[in-house]
Scaffold this active site. Structure first.
Site, mmCIF file in Angstrom:
data_model
loop_
_atom_site.group_PDB
_atom_site.id
_atom_site.type_symbol
_atom_site.label_atom_id
_atom_site.label_comp_id
_atom_site.label_asym_id
_atom_site.label_seq_id
_atom_site.Cartn_x
_atom_site.Cartn_y
_atom_site.Cartn_z
ATOM 1 N N GLY A 41 17.001 17.977 -16.068
ATOM 2 C CA GLY A 41 18.284 17.423 -15.697
ATOM 3 C C GLY A 41 18.168 16.573 -14.454
ATOM 4 N N GLY A 81 22.327 15.716 -7.918
ATOM 5 C CA GLY A 81 22.611 14.931 -6.724
ATOM 6 C C GLY A 81 21.392 14.775 -5.824
ATOM 7 N N VAL A 138 15.200 17.264 -12.057
ATOM 8 C CA VAL A 138 14.641 18.597 -12.249
ATOM 9 C C VAL A 138 13.721 18.581 -13.460
ATOM 10 C CG1 VAL A 138 15.171 21.045 -12.519
ATOM 11 C CG2 VAL A 138 16.796 19.536 -11.361
ATOM 12 N N ASP A 148 28.849 22.715 -2.881
ATOM 13 C CA ASP A 148 28.869 21.955 -4.130
ATOM 14 C C ASP A 148 28.972 22.888 -5.327
ATOM 15 O OD1 ASP A 148 29.011 19.652 -5.585
ATOM 16 O OD2 ASP A 148 26.848 19.281 -5.594
#
Ligand code: NAG
Ligand code: NAG
Length: 882
Positions: free
Chosen positions: A583, A586, A590, A699
């Protein structure tokens, strides 16, 4: 054929004494060591005026002896005593010199019947790692002198005596004299003295310092060898000027000339071996005042071939003739000096020197290693015979040392065994300078202090034994880590005060640790214990030898030991060259990876977010200490140049967003959702209330809630925003101010994120889970989910709020309560929001709410299937990537 020089000279030397008058001269640069002289003693030799010092400062082994008085009388004072070496195969003097200077190095060996038994030994003399000469003593009253002209390449030399099993080595004096670098130049190699003759001497005196500025010893030889007559002058030679060789005037003022005026002057010597190379230096000076009708000139042949000439020596001035390159290849060297046809006088010769070439090729141990081991030796006052070069020559390495030998590089110390050596004090930092060390054994000593961090910098270290000392503190995490990953065999047992031993356990439970971490510490330590046990069980090969099992359990660093810094190349390996993207977030992309058999997620942080390593590392280390079943475990990190990466445990079922958005085939049930919400809430609660200082996630959103193979949820990316610098340099808050839709509205006013900001974001997540709708409507109105729910609530119909995909398979009361909690969390005023602890309590009640049948009579929902989540945070251990 004339007799060879060498035999002739040996015959001559018997009974020779050096009897000189003192001529005071500059001794600067001279090193004059009288071996066996009492420590700190000095004397000035009466005949030469040379100042001698004791050898005690140059060697720490050997036995001082005195020679027999009857022999003493006919010798200079520096040989009255000697140092004998009954112990050790190799004993070495270490003498500081000026690297690059050409030295005359002289060893003198006068047995003098010092042992009262006349046991005359034979032994080897080494310079550094190479053999210099074999010393063979054949007469107890005659000095054996070994002389070498050599340019040291290091700032010290080692003069070593090696016992070859033929008697006890000894030495009487060591003398070093700097020479002019323009003299005795060879094409390669150093020069060992073969002979140096004062030709035509009638005095029988061997002249040296006082006469010779370089303290060469000139052996007297009269005309008998040369079938010649002696010539001499009482006038000084070279009184006005001199060449660089500067043979002494007294030596040059005598000469030989053939008795038969037409005969040549001849001499010869046999070569040791055909390969032996020689350099010859012949010094000429006219010492007869020639009449107008007289002339003296001559040619020189070597083995019947023209070598040099014609030469007409200057009156009272030295001409030195020498071979610019080595003589070699002959069994015998015949020199003949013939008068030229025009010469009225026969040839003349005043002095001669012959040297053989010695090569000192074996390199000595790396200077850094030598310095380090020398300091270690002095720090601990090591009693062994640790002298000369630590490694070289091979086979004579210091006791307890092993080295790597390689043709192209100096030897390096790779093995150090100081077990049972009576060491006291701390572990010396000099050990860290032995950078190639692979094996270090300091066991069974009385070492105190802590196990220093620098040991973990020894990257090649494979065995470290610190057993049976008095070490205290804790074992550095990196060492434990290396031990755990199998790269280091670490033994630290039997150190009663070393953290991890029995006494340490007491400390942990005393008031030392707990007040610092407050009540949280309890949980933290407890989970550490479990982690350690877990680790201990999982470890394939136990590498740490802890005497007592509890010691490893109670060791604080065991947590860190799980985690570590990885190199970029390791990351490449782990991720198989970043093959699979999991993925993008921010902070970066990954990737999927594997460490051994454990799957991991590797987050490569975008280069724009670079900050200093120290700060990065300290933040990361802090995060690595945060362990909770509802927080993704940070396994390690990488920081190499612009490559920064974080390694997390792998979460098999992706993030919550994927499951809510309908990307997945299966729809999360109401219970699943509540459980996931509770998991996430507990993770947040731990960050807010379980960590000191509290960690604000900053977050919280669906994509940061990850699901493992059992659909247990864990928060990801917590604390990351702290790692990144704020954009505008404001330190009021971090720039990663969350994601639109999840961001605390108060933040716009206060510019300040608090725990309650996370609560707001959590509330949004909870609303998404309940409704299955995104935080912000994708419609042009871009309605926020909280506004939409408020609107629906006003309508009073819960069923229109809950995700229609659940097809009303949910408990109404539970749903009402969930919405209530969520709405409280998204309250615009932070003061009105619950804390995460309160939210957790509420959510659990919500989850535990008995299923009451809805009016529609749906069955199949049973609380039996609902697992009451165990509050004990230590019941589940995060998977460890190892
Ligand atoms: C290290 O030294 C100790 C004590 O001298 C000795 O017992 C041991 O065998 C040595 N270890 C190795 C590997 O040589
Ligand atoms: C440590 O020191 C004590 C007291 O000085 C001594 O008795 C003991 O033998 C020493 N232990 C070791 C292993 O050298």
């Amino acid at each position: 054929m004339v007799m060879g020089f060498k035999h002739f000279i040996f015959a001559l030397l018997a009974g020779l004494a050096l009897l000189l008058a003192v001529h005071a001269q500059d001794q600067s640069g001279f090193i004059s060591i009288a071996c066996g002289l009492a420590a700190n003693s000095t004397f000035t030799d009466a005949t030469t005026g040379l100042n001698y010092i004791s050898d005690a400062a140059f060697i720490d082994s050997g036995t001082s002896k005195g020679i027999s008085p009857d022999i003493k009388a006919s010798h200079q004072q520096q040989v009255w005593n000697l140092k004998s070496f009954p112990q050790g195969n190799r004993n070495c003097y270490s003498i500081n010199v000026t690297r690059g200077t050409k030295y005359l190095i002289r060893g003198t060996f006068l047995h003098g019947n010092y042992d009262g038994q006349g046991n005359l030994p034979q032994f080897d003399l080494y310079l550094g790692a190479d053999t210099w000469e074999t010393v063979k003593v054949v007469n107890s009253s005659i000095s054996v002198i070994k002389e070498l002209i050599h340019v040291p390449s290091l700032n010290y030399i080692h003069v070593c005596l090696v016992n070859t099993g033929l008697g006890t080595p000894f030495i009487s004096a060591i003398e070093l004299r700097p020479l002019k670098n323009t003299t005795y130049v060879t094409e390669s190699g150093s020069l060992a003295l073969f002979l140096r003759l004062d030709v035509g001497s009638t005095s029988g005196i061997a002249y040296r310092y006082g006469y010779d500025v370089y303290d060469r010893v000139w052996m007297p030889t009269d005309n008998s060898y040369f079938k010649a007559t002696d010539l001499s002058t009482s006038l000084p030679i070279d009184s006005q000027s001199h060449n660089d060789y500067r043979p002494p005037s007294v030596v040059m003022s005598t000469a030989v000339t053939p008795i038969n005026g037409s005969a040549p002057l001849e001499f010869n010597w046999d070569s040791d071996a055909k390969t032996t190379e020689y350099y010859i230096y012949i010094h000429f000076a006219e010492i007869v005042k020639l009449e107008a009708n007289q002339s003296r000139s001559f040619n020189i042949t070597l083995n019947g071939k023209y070598w040099y000439g014609p030469l007409a020596p200057n009156y009272l001035s030295t001409t030195s003739l020498y071979s610019p390159s080595a003589l070699s290849g002959a069994a015998t060297y015949y020199f003949s000096i013939f008068k030229t046809e025009t010469s009225t006088l026969p040839p003349i010769m005043n002095a001669i020197e012959i040297y053989s070439v010695k090569y000192f090729l074996q390199s000595e141990t790396d200077q850094g290693d030598v310095d380090a081991i020398a300091k270690i030796k002095s720090t601990y006052g090591i009693k062994r015979i640790w002298q000369g070069d630590p490694c070289a020559p091979k086979g004579y390495s210091w006791d307890g040392l092993n080295c790597s030998f390689d043709a192209n590089t100096p030897p390096r110390i790779t093995f150090l065994n100081l077990s049972s050596s009576g060491l006291t004090g701390q572990i010396s930092a000099d050990i860290s300078n032995l950078v190639m060390l692979q094996y270090l054994d300091l066991s069974n000593n009385n070492l105190t202090g802590s196990v220093p961090d620098f040991l973990s910098q020894l990257q090649y270290l494979r065995v470290l034994n610190l057993e049976r000392n008095q070490l205290s503190g804790s074992v550095p995490a990196q060492l434990i880590e290396r031990s755990n990953n199998g790269s280091l065999s670490l033994r630290v047992g039997d150190n009663p005060n070393l953290c991890g031993s029995g006494s340490c356990k007491k400390k942990n439970t005393s008031n030392v640790v707990i007040p610092i971490v407050a009540s949280v510490a309890g949980l933290l330590i407890l989970s550490l214990i479990v982690a350690a046990i877990f680790l201990g069980l999982r470890r394939r090969k136990p590498q740490v030898t802890m005497v007592d099992t509890e010691s490893s359990i109670n060791q604080n660093p065991s947590l860190e030991s799980i985690q570590r810094q990885f190199t970029y190349s390791e990351l490449l390996k782990i991720t198989n060259n970043f093959e699979r993207i999991l993925g993008k977030g921010g902070f970066g992309t990954v990737y999927r990876g594997n460490i051994d058999d454990t799957q991991v997620a590797v987050k490569m942080l975008s280069p724009s977010s670079i900050q200093g390593f120290q700060q990065f590392q300290s933040e990361v280390k802090l995060l690595m200490r945060v362990h909770h079943r509802n927080l993704t475990t940070l396994v390690g990190y990488c920081y190499e140049g612009t490559n920064m990466g974080l390694i997390y445990e792998y979460m098999a079922n992706g993030d919550l967003e994927e499951h809510l958005s309908g990307e997945k085939a299966n729809i999360l049930s109401w219970e699943d959702r509540l459980r996931i919400a509770t998991d996430a809430a507990q993770g947040l609660e731990y960050l807010h209330h379980g960590c000191k200082p509290p960690i604000i996630h900053r977050d919280v959103k669906c994509t940061n809630i990850l699901l493992n193979e059992n659909f247990h949820a864990k928060l990801a990316d917590f604390g990351l925003s702290k790692i990144f610098p704020t954009d505008g340099g404001t330190h009021v808050s971090t720039v990663v101010a969350g994601t639109p839709g999840y961001l605390d509205p108060e933040y716009y006013i206060s510019n300040w994120l608090t725990e309650k900001s996370d609560v707001y974001s959590f509330g949004v997540v909870l609303l998404e889970m309940i409704t299955g709708r995104p935080a912000i409507e994708r419609s042009p109105e871009r309605t926020h989910i909280s506004q939409w729910v408020s609107f629906m609530l006003a309508e009073g119909d819960i069923k229109n709020i809950v995700d229609p995909r659940l097809r009303e398979n949910f408990n109404i009361n539970s749903a009402w309560k969930a919405v209530e909690i969520a709405m409280a969390c998204v309250s615009p005023t932070s003061a009105k929001r619950p804390t995460m602890s309160e939210a957790v309590v509420e959510l659990k009640e919500c989850l535990a709410t008995k299923v009451t049948r809805t009016k529609e009579g749906h069955e199949g929902e049973s609380t039996d299937s609902i697992e009451i989540i165990n509050m004990n945070l230590t019941t589940e251990l995060n998977p460890l990537a190892r």
